[in-house]
Scaffold this motif. Sequence first.
Motif, PDB file in Angstrom:
ATOM      1  N   SER A  15       4.207  18.483   3.684  1.00  0.00           N
ATOM      2  CA  SER A  15       3.458  18.539   4.939  1.00  0.00           C
ATOM      3  C   SER A  15       3.031  19.961   5.293  1.00  0.00           C
ATOM      4  O   SER A  15       3.699  20.936   4.926  1.00  0.00           O
ATOM      5  N   ASP A  16       1.927  20.063   6.012  1.00  0.00           N
ATOM      6  CA  ASP A  16       1.463  21.366   6.493  1.00  0.00           C
ATOM      7  C   ASP A  16       2.496  22.001   7.417  1.00  0.00           C
ATOM      8  O   ASP A  16       2.643  23.222   7.438  1.00  0.00           O
ATOM      9  N   ARG A  17       3.208  21.175   8.153  1.00  0.00           N
ATOM     10  CA  ARG A  17       4.251  21.678   9.057  1.00  0.00           C
ATOM     11  C   ARG A  17       5.346  22.404   8.270  1.00  0.00           C
ATOM     12  O   ARG A  17       5.799  23.481   8.664  1.00  0.00           O
ATOM     13  N   HIS A  18       5.756  21.797   7.157  1.00  0.00           N
ATOM     14  CA  HIS A  18       6.796  22.426   6.338  1.00  0.00           C
ATOM     15  C   HIS A  18       6.285  23.735   5.735  1.00  0.00           C
ATOM     16  O   HIS A  18       7.012  24.733   5.703  1.00  0.00           O
ATOM     17  N   LEU A  19       5.037  23.758   5.288  1.00  0.00           N
ATOM     18  CA  LEU A  19       4.466  24.988   4.745  1.00  0.00           C
ATOM     19  C   LEU A  19       4.427  26.084   5.799  1.00  0.00           C
ATOM     20  O   LEU A  19       4.717  27.247   5.513  1.00  0.00           O
ATOM     21  N   ALA A  20       4.088  25.706   7.034  1.00  0.00           N
ATOM     22  CA  ALA A  20       4.058  26.678   8.130  1.00  0.00           C
ATOM     23  C   ALA A  20       5.460  27.241   8.386  1.00  0.00           C
ATOM     24  O   ALA A  20       5.621  28.440   8.634  1.00  0.00           O
ATOM     25  N   GLU A  21       6.484  26.386   8.312  1.00  0.00           N
ATOM     26  CA  GLU A  21       7.866  26.848   8.485  1.00  0.00           C
ATOM     27  C   GLU A  21       8.248  27.840   7.395  1.00  0.00           C
ATOM     28  O   GLU A  21       8.876  28.864   7.668  1.00  0.00           O
ATOM     29  N   LEU A  22       7.873  27.541   6.153  1.00  0.00           N
ATOM     30  CA  LEU A  22       8.182  28.447   5.044  1.00  0.00           C
ATOM     31  C   LEU A  22       7.493  29.794   5.246  1.00  0.00           C
ATOM     32  O   LEU A  22       8.115  30.849   5.068  1.00  0.00           O
ATOM     33  N   ARG A  23       6.216  29.757   5.622  1.00  0.00           N
ATOM     34  CA  ARG A  23       5.489  31.014   5.868  1.00  0.00           C
ATOM     35  C   ARG A  23       6.133  31.796   6.999  1.00  0.00           C
ATOM     36  O   ARG A  23       6.305  33.011   6.909  1.00  0.00           O
ATOM     37  N   ARG A  24       6.500  31.101   8.060  1.00  0.00           N
ATOM     38  CA  ARG A  24       7.131  31.755   9.219  1.00  0.00           C
ATOM     39  C   ARG A  24       8.454  32.426   8.817  1.00  0.00           C
ATOM     40  O   ARG A  24       8.797  33.503   9.302  1.00  0.00           O
ATOM     41  N   ASP A  25       9.181  31.793   7.885  1.00  0.00           N
ATOM     42  CA  ASP A  25      10.471  32.328   7.440  1.00  0.00           C
ATOM     43  C   ASP A  25      10.337  33.326   6.292  1.00  0.00           C
ATOM     44  O   ASP A  25      11.337  33.830   5.786  1.00  0.00           O
ATOM     45  N   GLY A  26       9.099  33.606   5.872  1.00  0.00           N
ATOM     46  CA  GLY A  26       8.868  34.577   4.802  1.00  0.00           C
ATOM     47  C   GLY A  26       9.268  34.072   3.419  1.00  0.00           C
ATOM     48  O   GLY A  26       9.593  34.862   2.540  1.00  0.00           O
ATOM     49  N   ILE A  27       9.234  32.755   3.239  1.00  0.00           N
ATOM     50  CA  ILE A  27       9.613  32.157   1.963  1.00  0.00           C
ATOM     51  C   ILE A  27       8.350  31.838   1.171  1.00  0.00           C
ATOM     52  O   ILE A  27       7.476  31.115   1.643  1.00  0.00           O
ATOM     53  N   SER A  28       8.267  32.381  -0.023  1.00  0.00           N
ATOM     54  CA  SER A  28       7.144  32.072  -0.908  1.00  0.00           C
ATOM     55  C   SER A  28       7.290  30.645  -1.412  1.00  0.00           C
ATOM     56  O   SER A  28       8.393  30.088  -1.448  1.00  0.00           O
ATOM     57  N   TYR A  29       6.173  30.049  -1.840  1.00  0.00           N
ATOM     58  CA  TYR A  29       6.244  28.707  -2.407  1.00  0.00           C
ATOM     59  C   TYR A  29       5.158  28.518  -3.450  1.00  0.00           C
ATOM     60  O   TYR A  29       4.152  29.229  -3.457  1.00  0.00           O
ATOM     61  N   ILE A  30       5.428  27.584  -4.346  1.00  0.00           N
ATOM     62  CA  ILE A  30       4.452  27.197  -5.353  1.00  0.00           C
ATOM     63  C   ILE A  30       4.366  25.676  -5.364  1.00  0.00           C
ATOM     64  O   ILE A  30       5.281  24.986  -4.913  1.00  0.00           O
ATOM     65  N   PHE A  31       3.259  25.173  -5.880  1.00  0.00           N
ATOM     66  CA  PHE A  31       3.081  23.737  -6.053  1.00  0.00           C
ATOM     67  C   PHE A  31       3.167  23.417  -7.539  1.00  0.00           C
ATOM     68  O   PHE A  31       2.490  24.047  -8.354  1.00  0.00           O
ATOM     69  N   ALA A  32       4.001  22.449  -7.881  1.00  0.00           N
ATOM     70  CA  ALA A  32       4.164  22.052  -9.276  1.00  0.00           C
ATOM     71  C   ALA A  32       4.282  20.532  -9.347  1.00  0.00           C
ATOM     72  O   ALA A  32       5.370  19.986  -9.436  1.00  0.00           O
ATOM     73  N   GLY A  33       3.158  19.878  -9.232  1.00  0.00           N
ATOM     74  CA  GLY A  33       3.128  18.416  -9.291  1.00  0.00           C
ATOM     75  C   GLY A  33       2.573  17.820  -8.020  1.00  0.00           C
ATOM     76  O   GLY A  33       2.527  18.473  -6.979  1.00  0.00           O
ATOM     77  N   ASP A  34       2.133  16.574  -8.139  1.00  0.00           N
ATOM     78  CA  ASP A  34       1.557  15.879  -6.990  1.00  0.00           C
ATOM     79  C   ASP A  34       2.608  15.063  -6.252  1.00  0.00           C
ATOM     80  O   ASP A  34       2.990  15.405  -5.147  1.00  0.00           O
ATOM     81  N   ALA A  35       3.107  14.004  -6.875  1.00  0.00           N
ATOM     82  CA  ALA A  35       4.100  13.142  -6.228  1.00  0.00           C
ATOM     83  C   ALA A  35       5.527  13.535  -6.595  1.00  0.00           C
ATOM     84  O   ALA A  35       6.449  13.340  -5.818  1.00  0.00           O
TER      85      ALA A  35
END
Length: 131
Positions: A15-35
């Motif tokens: 979810s976009d909400r979870h991505l916003a939380e990660l950005r707010r907490d300074g946590i990098s993320y990557i996408f590796a797969g769809d489902a």
Amino acid sequence: MNGDALIAVLTSGVSDRHLAELRRDGISYIFAGDAELDLDRALNILGAEFGIETLLLEGGGTINGAFLGCDLIDDVSLLILPIADGHPGVPTTFDYHLGKARLLRLVSVKPLAGGMLHIRYRVCQADRGNA
């Protein structure tokens, strides 16, 4: 965390909400797969984008087994404690359907304090049967 960077490995369905939380907490993320996560792709991205060449996998039986099932584990390091505590339903080191057994080649056995043993194995490549 303790001065080390955190990187979340996610599917594109997060979810976009979870991505916003990660950005707010300074946590990098990557996408590796769809489902579901594509572990091989995740490791390739971590190498290309973050220069990570080696990981220490300290997962439970399911994640350990998933990595082993994808032939993404080179070494297995086990600590054997002098305790017997059989519990039905408790996950094992590789609690995942691997399709076929993987051979391990003994690298070392080191006695530790309190009767513990540190045992190291090299995972034999599934397609070759030996290392």
